[in-house]
Design an enzyme around this catalytic site. Structure first.
Site, PDB file in Angstrom:
ATOM      1  N   ARG A 132     -18.741  16.525 -44.876  1.00 43.50           N
ATOM      2  CA  ARG A 132     -18.204  16.285 -46.213  1.00 43.50           C
ATOM      3  C   ARG A 132     -19.231  16.474 -47.326  1.00 43.50           C
ATOM      4  O   ARG A 132     -18.937  16.218 -48.492  1.00 43.50           O
ATOM      5  CB  ARG A 132     -17.611  14.883 -46.297  1.00 43.50           C
ATOM      6  CG  ARG A 132     -18.618  13.775 -46.037  1.00 43.50           C
ATOM      7  CD  ARG A 132     -18.043  12.402 -46.342  1.00 43.50           C
ATOM      8  NE  ARG A 132     -16.946  12.057 -45.467  1.00 43.50           N
ATOM      9  CZ  ARG A 132     -16.212  10.946 -45.586  1.00 43.50           C
ATOM     10  NH1 ARG A 132     -16.492  10.082 -46.548  1.00 43.50           N
ATOM     11  NH2 ARG A 132     -15.241  10.692 -44.740  1.00 43.50           N
ATOM     12  N   ARG A 151     -14.122  18.920 -52.267  1.00 43.40           N
ATOM     13  CA  ARG A 151     -13.478  17.767 -51.629  1.00 43.40           C
ATOM     14  C   ARG A 151     -11.981  17.722 -51.958  1.00 43.40           C
ATOM     15  O   ARG A 151     -11.173  17.302 -51.124  1.00 43.40           O
ATOM     16  CB  ARG A 151     -14.155  16.468 -52.055  1.00 43.40           C
ATOM     17  CG  ARG A 151     -15.521  16.272 -51.415  1.00 43.40           C
ATOM     18  CD  ARG A 151     -16.033  14.862 -51.602  1.00 43.40           C
ATOM     19  NE  ARG A 151     -17.257  14.640 -50.829  1.00 43.40           N
ATOM     20  CZ  ARG A 151     -17.753  13.445 -50.559  1.00 43.40           C
ATOM     21  NH1 ARG A 151     -17.136  12.350 -50.990  1.00 43.40           N
ATOM     22  NH2 ARG A 151     -18.865  13.318 -49.857  1.00 43.40           N
ATOM     23  N   ARG A 160     -27.598  19.255 -55.451  1.00 40.90           N
ATOM     24  CA  ARG A 160     -28.131  17.956 -55.032  1.00 40.90           C
ATOM     25  C   ARG A 160     -28.971  18.129 -53.774  1.00 40.90           C
ATOM     26  O   ARG A 160     -28.481  18.621 -52.758  1.00 40.90           O
ATOM     27  CB  ARG A 160     -27.006  16.949 -54.799  1.00 40.90           C
ATOM     28  CG  ARG A 160     -26.246  16.599 -56.077  1.00 40.90           C
ATOM     29  CD  ARG A 160     -25.147  15.587 -55.849  1.00 40.90           C
ATOM     30  NE  ARG A 160     -24.431  15.301 -57.088  1.00 40.90           N
ATOM     31  CZ  ARG A 160     -24.716  14.311 -57.924  1.00 40.90           C
ATOM     32  NH1 ARG A 160     -25.725  13.490 -57.639  1.00 40.90           N
ATOM     33  NH2 ARG A 160     -24.022  14.127 -59.019  1.00 40.90           N
ATOM     34  N   GLU A 174     -29.827  16.356 -51.377  1.00 46.25           N
ATOM     35  CA  GLU A 174     -29.606  15.273 -50.425  1.00 46.25           C
ATOM     36  C   GLU A 174     -29.731  15.818 -49.010  1.00 46.25           C
ATOM     37  O   GLU A 174     -29.222  16.898 -48.712  1.00 46.25           O
ATOM     38  CB  GLU A 174     -28.223  14.654 -50.632  1.00 46.25           C
ATOM     39  CG  GLU A 174     -28.032  14.052 -52.022  1.00 46.25           C
ATOM     40  CD  GLU A 174     -26.583  13.665 -52.290  1.00 46.25           C
ATOM     41  OE1 GLU A 174     -25.692  14.262 -51.647  1.00 46.25           O
ATOM     42  OE2 GLU A 174     -26.348  12.803 -53.139  1.00 46.25           O
ATOM     43  N   GLU A 204     -14.098   9.716 -51.018  1.00 47.86           N
ATOM     44  CA  GLU A 204     -14.202   9.671 -52.476  1.00 47.86           C
ATOM     45  C   GLU A 204     -14.085  11.078 -53.051  1.00 47.86           C
ATOM     46  O   GLU A 204     -14.682  12.025 -52.545  1.00 47.86           O
ATOM     47  CB  GLU A 204     -15.544   9.067 -52.874  1.00 47.86           C
ATOM     48  CG  GLU A 204     -15.823   9.074 -54.371  1.00 47.86           C
ATOM     49  CD  GLU A 204     -17.262   8.719 -54.694  1.00 47.86           C
ATOM     50  OE1 GLU A 204     -17.739   9.154 -55.770  1.00 47.86           O
ATOM     51  OE2 GLU A 204     -17.919   8.032 -53.885  1.00 47.86           O
TER      52      GLU A 204
END
Length: 434
Positions: A219, A408, A211, A213, A357
């Site tokens: 995190r 995570r 990704r 991002e 999450e």
């Protein structure tokens, strides 16, 4: 190395050859000790200077810390030794000499910044507490695979080079593929859906996702491990049942099989696998509970995504793993099916740890016309995904699934401060090497 004995297997009365790294040397004058370390533990090597060959003593006590050596000798019981036994060497070979100036201290006596540790991961993993993280990570992956197989799912491997992204062209790493534009895949979502329409029906994958991002937080990663599941003939509630079972199986395996690793991390006494059912809150209940905490500057309203501060406040309020269900349709991806009796509500769900999450999932839209309409509503061109949509013309069953963030899961399970601690060689905005 033939005839090598692991340090943990060395028993009094044995003559052994042990091999590993020089952990430390203690010279007390007439007697000296070398601590040798391998993957199973440590063993003490004793040098009685007046009774041993001078060259052997000089070699053993002159070698630098973290050099690789092998030692052959007799094992004797010694209660004062770190592991209750020691080796009196007959021979010692220096296999690979280490530079005396180490970039970090594998003994852990001197702390190092995370960036230094990541730059020198080989040395970093010589520390028991760091090695323990990756032994636990391996156990978690074994446990989730076993649980999926128990649930009659077949492991698959999907492409990581794709022509289009799962959710359009955003947050994708472009690459050149024989003169064509291609991308690193951000999710196996579309491919695993295609497989539930095949003879496999129920599938899982543990593999990398990418990704682009521009996050720079403790995190987020740009390359991560996704634990994915998809099954025909189940709905979103049954997918949540599977998700909960898989997470519990991971915790239970670590609790049962990783006590030494938990001890190295200082978690042995407090670690406990979750037992009861995970609460299931609707999105509306979630924003009401977040607003009631008073932790946010502005109240959340219907249609807002949950900010990090909101997730944290809700997690503290709930205090355990939990699900958020019935999200607004407008903020979930096109492939998530809406409720039959209310098209403003999706069947999408998230599974949360109190800190963040972990999972996104839901029931998928299996009806061709509704799927194409979902593309158009989100401004995507259905023709760009024709390889995917056309299979929905040939008998696609109802299906549901989820994606679970592997790092995570480890981060929250072990209380790590930074997700990069759960990755051997993390990839983020600043880190492309090693």
């Amino acid at each position: 190395m033939r005839n090598r004995t692991y340090t943990a297997d060395a028993e009094p009365g044995d003559t052994v050859t042990v091999a590993g790294w020089v952990h430390e040397i203690r010279d007390l004058g007439g007697i000296a000790f070398l601590i040798l370390r391998d993957t199973t533990g440590k063993i003490q090597v004793k040098f009685e200077k007046d009774e041993m060959d001078d060259d052997l003593v000089e070699t053993g006590l002159g070698v630098h810390r973290e050099s690789v050596i092998s030692v052959t000798g007799d094992v004797a019981e010694e209660p004062r030794a770190p592991t209750g036994v020691e080796v009196t060497p007959e021979s010692l070979d220096v296999i690979a000499e280490a530079d005396p100036q180490l970039p970090l201290d594998p003994s852990g006596k001197v702390d190092a910044e995370l960036s230094t540790r990541l730059d020198n991961r080989t040395l970093d993993l010589r520390k028991d507490e760091v090695k323990a993280i990756f032994e636990i990570r391996a156990e978690v992956q074994r446990a989730v695979r076993d649980k999926f197989r128990d649930l009659r799912a077949t492991e698959i491997n999907t492409p990581k080079i794709v022509a289009t992204g799962t959710e359009g062209g955003t947050e994708l790493f472009p690459i050149t593929y024989f003169g064509q534009e291609a991308f690193m895949n951000q999710s196996p979502q579309l491919f695993k859906q295609l497989m539930v329409g095949s003879g496999l029906e129920r599938v899982f994958e543990v593999g990398p996702i990418f990704r682009a991002e521009e996050h720079n937080t403790p995190r987020h990663l740009n390359e991560a491990t996704s634990i994915d599941f998809e099954s025909a003939f189940i709905d979103h509630t049954e997918a949540m049942d599977v998700c909960e079972a898989v997470v519990k199986a991971a915790y239970e395996a670590v609790e049962e099989n990783c006590q030494d690793e938990l001890e190295a991390l200082g978690l042995a006494e407090e670690f406990e696998a979750p037992s009861g059912e995970f609460p299931r809150l609707t999105y509306e209940e979630a924003i009401q509970r977040i607003n009631a905490t008073g932790e946010l500057d502005e109240q959340l309203v219907w249609g807002d995504d949950l900010p990090t501060e909101g997730e944290k406040a809700l997690g503290e309020d709930v205090g355990e793993h939990y699900f958020i269900t019935d999200w607004p349709s407008e903020i979930k991806p096109f492939y998530i099916k809406d409720h039959d009796d209310d098209d403003t509500l999706s069947t999408g769900f998230d599974m949360m740890h109190p800190n963040m999450e972990l999972v996104s999932g839901g029931q998928r839209e299996h009806r061709f016309e509704h799927l194409v309409a979902g593309f158009e509503q989100q401004g995507l061109d259905p023709d760009a995904f024709e390889y995917y949509t056309k299979m929905f013309k040939y008998g696609m069953p109802p299906h549901a699934g989820f994606g679970l963030g592997g790092e995570r899961l480890i981060m929250t399970m072990l209380g790590l401060e930074n997700i990069r601690e759960a990755v051997l060689f993390p990839r983020d905005r600043q880190r492309l090497s090693p």
